[in-house]
Design an enzyme around this catalytic site. Structure first.
Site, PDB file in Angstrom:
ATOM      1  N   ASN A  39     -55.479  57.685  15.182  1.00 21.56           N
ATOM      2  CA  ASN A  39     -55.258  56.874  13.910  1.00 21.56           C
ATOM      3  C   ASN A  39     -56.220  55.728  13.833  1.00 21.56           C
ATOM      4  O   ASN A  39     -56.046  54.953  14.707  1.00 21.56           O
ATOM      5  CB  ASN A  39     -53.769  56.705  13.901  1.00 21.56           C
ATOM      6  CG  ASN A  39     -53.581  55.401  12.858  1.00 21.56           C
ATOM      7  OD1 ASN A  39     -54.000  55.310  11.881  1.00 21.56           O
ATOM      8  ND2 ASN A  39     -52.361  54.662  13.106  1.00 21.56           N
ATOM      9  N   LYS A  83     -56.525  53.601  11.832  1.00 25.05           N
ATOM     10  CA  LYS A  83     -56.166  52.413  11.077  1.00 25.05           C
ATOM     11  C   LYS A  83     -57.019  51.904   9.824  1.00 25.05           C
ATOM     12  O   LYS A  83     -57.945  52.755   9.302  1.00 25.05           O
ATOM     13  CB  LYS A  83     -55.635  51.250  11.912  1.00 25.05           C
ATOM     14  CG  LYS A  83     -54.743  51.992  13.007  1.00 25.05           C
ATOM     15  CD  LYS A  83     -53.868  50.893  13.721  1.00 25.05           C
ATOM     16  CE  LYS A  83     -53.552  51.421  15.042  1.00 25.05           C
ATOM     17  NZ  LYS A  83     -52.335  50.631  15.575  1.00 25.05           N
ATOM     18  N   HIS A 128     -45.751  55.425   9.575  1.00 20.36           N
ATOM     19  CA  HIS A 128     -46.290  54.562  10.663  1.00 20.36           C
ATOM     20  C   HIS A 128     -45.637  53.042  10.644  1.00 20.36           C
ATOM     21  O   HIS A 128     -45.261  52.861   9.748  1.00 20.36           O
ATOM     22  CB  HIS A 128     -47.598  54.600  10.573  1.00 20.36           C
ATOM     23  CG  HIS A 128     -48.513  53.951  11.874  1.00 20.36           C
ATOM     24  ND1 HIS A 128     -48.253  52.720  12.260  1.00 20.36           N
ATOM     25  CD2 HIS A 128     -48.909  54.516  12.652  1.00 20.36           C
ATOM     26  CE1 HIS A 128     -49.052  52.173  13.065  1.00 20.36           C
ATOM     27  NE2 HIS A 128     -49.319  53.382  13.680  1.00 20.36           N
ATOM     28  N   GLU A 175     -46.744  50.166  11.095  1.00 21.19           N
ATOM     29  CA  GLU A 175     -47.318  49.423  10.287  1.00 21.19           C
ATOM     30  C   GLU A 175     -46.964  49.562   9.133  1.00 21.19           C
ATOM     31  O   GLU A 175     -46.923  48.147   8.268  1.00 21.19           O
ATOM     32  CB  GLU A 175     -48.850  49.472  10.714  1.00 21.19           C
ATOM     33  CG  GLU A 175     -49.134  48.955  12.058  1.00 21.19           C
ATOM     34  CD  GLU A 175     -50.548  49.405  12.822  1.00 21.19           C
ATOM     35  OE1 GLU A 175     -51.163  50.020  12.059  1.00 21.19           O
ATOM     36  OE2 GLU A 175     -50.362  49.396  13.889  1.00 21.19           O
ATOM     37  N   GLU A 204     -43.029  56.465  18.441  1.00 21.74           N
ATOM     38  CA  GLU A 204     -43.959  55.421  18.611  1.00 21.74           C
ATOM     39  C   GLU A 204     -43.100  54.178  18.742  1.00 21.74           C
ATOM     40  O   GLU A 204     -42.775  53.675  17.857  1.00 21.74           O
ATOM     41  CB  GLU A 204     -44.900  55.146  17.475  1.00 21.74           C
ATOM     42  CG  GLU A 204     -45.756  56.340  17.304  1.00 21.74           C
ATOM     43  CD  GLU A 204     -47.368  55.982  16.814  1.00 21.74           C
ATOM     44  OE1 GLU A 204     -48.246  56.147  17.308  1.00 21.74           O
ATOM     45  OE2 GLU A 204     -47.268  55.270  15.673  1.00 21.74           O
ATOM     46  N   GLY A 244     -50.608  49.031  19.756  1.00 21.32           N
ATOM     47  CA  GLY A 244     -51.707  47.889  19.726  1.00 21.32           C
ATOM     48  C   GLY A 244     -51.368  46.847  20.580  1.00 21.32           C
ATOM     49  O   GLY A 244     -52.094  45.766  20.491  1.00 21.32           O
ATOM     50  N   SER A 274     -50.361  52.623  22.503  1.00 21.67           N
ATOM     51  CA  SER A 274     -51.309  52.217  23.721  1.00 21.67           C
ATOM     52  C   SER A 274     -51.753  53.403  24.939  1.00 21.67           C
ATOM     53  O   SER A 274     -51.956  53.013  25.961  1.00 21.67           O
ATOM     54  CB  SER A 274     -50.927  51.078  24.295  1.00 21.67           C
ATOM     55  OG  SER A 274     -50.884  50.016  23.579  1.00 21.67           O
TER      56      SER A 274
HETATM   57  C1  PEP Z   1     -51.210  54.002  16.475  1.00 26.02           C
HETATM   58  O1  PEP Z   1     -51.624  53.371  15.652  1.00 26.02           O
HETATM   59  O2  PEP Z   1     -50.259  55.018  16.015  1.00 26.02           O
HETATM   60  C2  PEP Z   1     -51.159  53.667  17.871  1.00 26.02           C
HETATM   61  C3  PEP Z   1     -50.371  54.204  18.662  1.00 26.02           C
HETATM   62  O3  PEP Z   1     -52.086  52.418  18.143  1.00 26.02           O
HETATM   63  P1  PEP Z   1     -52.415  52.095  19.665  1.00 26.02           P
HETATM   64  O4  PEP Z   1     -52.731  53.406  20.087  1.00 26.02           O
HETATM   65  O5  PEP Z   1     -53.546  51.343  19.342  1.00 26.02           O
HETATM   66  O6  PEP Z   1     -51.213  51.384  20.474  1.00 26.02           O
END
Ligand code: PEP
Length: 255
Positions: free
Chosen positions: A13, A15, A99, A101, A171, A177, A217
């Site tokens: 992803n 972003k 997601h 976000e 998630e 992040g 992460s």
């Molecule tokens: C994501 O954007 O779905 C995500 C898991 O980000 P990150 O790996 O940076 O935590």
């Protein structure tokens, strides 16, 4: 169906990162690294404006391109939005929906997640549906209730047949992040809980055949341990997917 027969999906992803020219370069670099690594499906979910260059760069490779959101209407007065049929025609095969976000910053609700999921499936896209608890919910021991509720609401009215094109990404919001990662055991328990919700909603075959990813992460250092868990069928990767070498290491761990 079990972990051995479910194909892992490693999805990046990006972003809001990468211009179209950077997207081309990054897809090309990633493709060169992941070439021949066919033990998992590989997807890069890119910003809308990068789709054309990413799809072009991914032609003839084992990388598929996804989008990061989709509107639920087919067309109309929704300034700034993109429909599922528009995505399909540009060569997108996957779309991330729900997601955290989008839920946190753009008012996404369980209801609109459900509407978007239906629209994407109707168009023939594969959905990467995100669910996850915030830190306070984990600390209050209501993670299972939250995951169960989000999963049920997102999938309301979605048929068993359509579930063949749904991937669920667990998630934990506190791990996205932040550099904090769920322990492999926490990730496995949560993915297992989601699988049991699918068994209740549908049947055991659907539950066992649905790909459930972990995201939060995940990186080249922790992927192998997370991906080894029985209920973890891949990863949704943010930051590390922007660096081809790191993303490739995760793909390698999933072989
Ligand atoms: C994501 O954007 O779905 C995500 C898991 O980000 P990150 O790996 O940076 O935590």
């Amino acid at each position: 169906m079990n972990k051995a027969t479910r194909k892992a999906v490693i999805a990046g992803n990006w972003k809001m990162n990468m211009t179209p020219s950077q997207a081309k370069e990054t897809v090309e670099k990633t493709a060169a690294l992941v070439k021949g690594k066919d033990g998992c499906d590989i997807v890069l979910c890119v910003p809308f404006v990068d789709i054309a260059s990413a799809v072009e760069a991914a032609k003839g490779t084992n990388i598929k391109i996804g989008a990061q959101n989709v509107h639920f209407a087919e067309s109309g007065a929704y300034t700034g939005e993109i429909s599922a049929s528009m995505l399909l025609e540009t060569g997108v095969e996957y779309v991330i929906i729900g997601h955290s976000e989008r839920r946190q910053y753009f008012g996404e609700t369980d209801e609109t997640v459900n509407q978007r999921t239906k629209a994407a499936l109707t168009a023939g896209l594969t959905v990467i549906l995100c669910v996850g608890e915030v830190l306070e919910e984990r600390q209050s021991n209501i993670t299972n209730e939250i995951l169960s509720m989000q999963t049920k609401l997102a999938l309301a009215g979605i048929s068993t047949e359509d579930m063949k094109k749904v991937i669920i990404a667990y998630e934990p919001v506190w791990a996205i992040g932040t550099g904090l990662t769920a322990t492999p055991q926490q990730a496995d328990e949560a993915c297992g809980l989601i699988r049991s919700v699918l068994a209740d909603l549908y049947d055991e075959t659907t539950a066992q055949s649905t790909t459930i990813q972990y995201g939060g992460s995940m990186n080249d250092g922790n992927a192998a341990e997370l991906l080894a868990k029985v209920h973890v069928d891949g990863g949704l990767i943010g930051g590390a997917s922007l660096v081809p070498e790191k993303f490739d290491a995760i793909v390698t761990a999933a072989q």
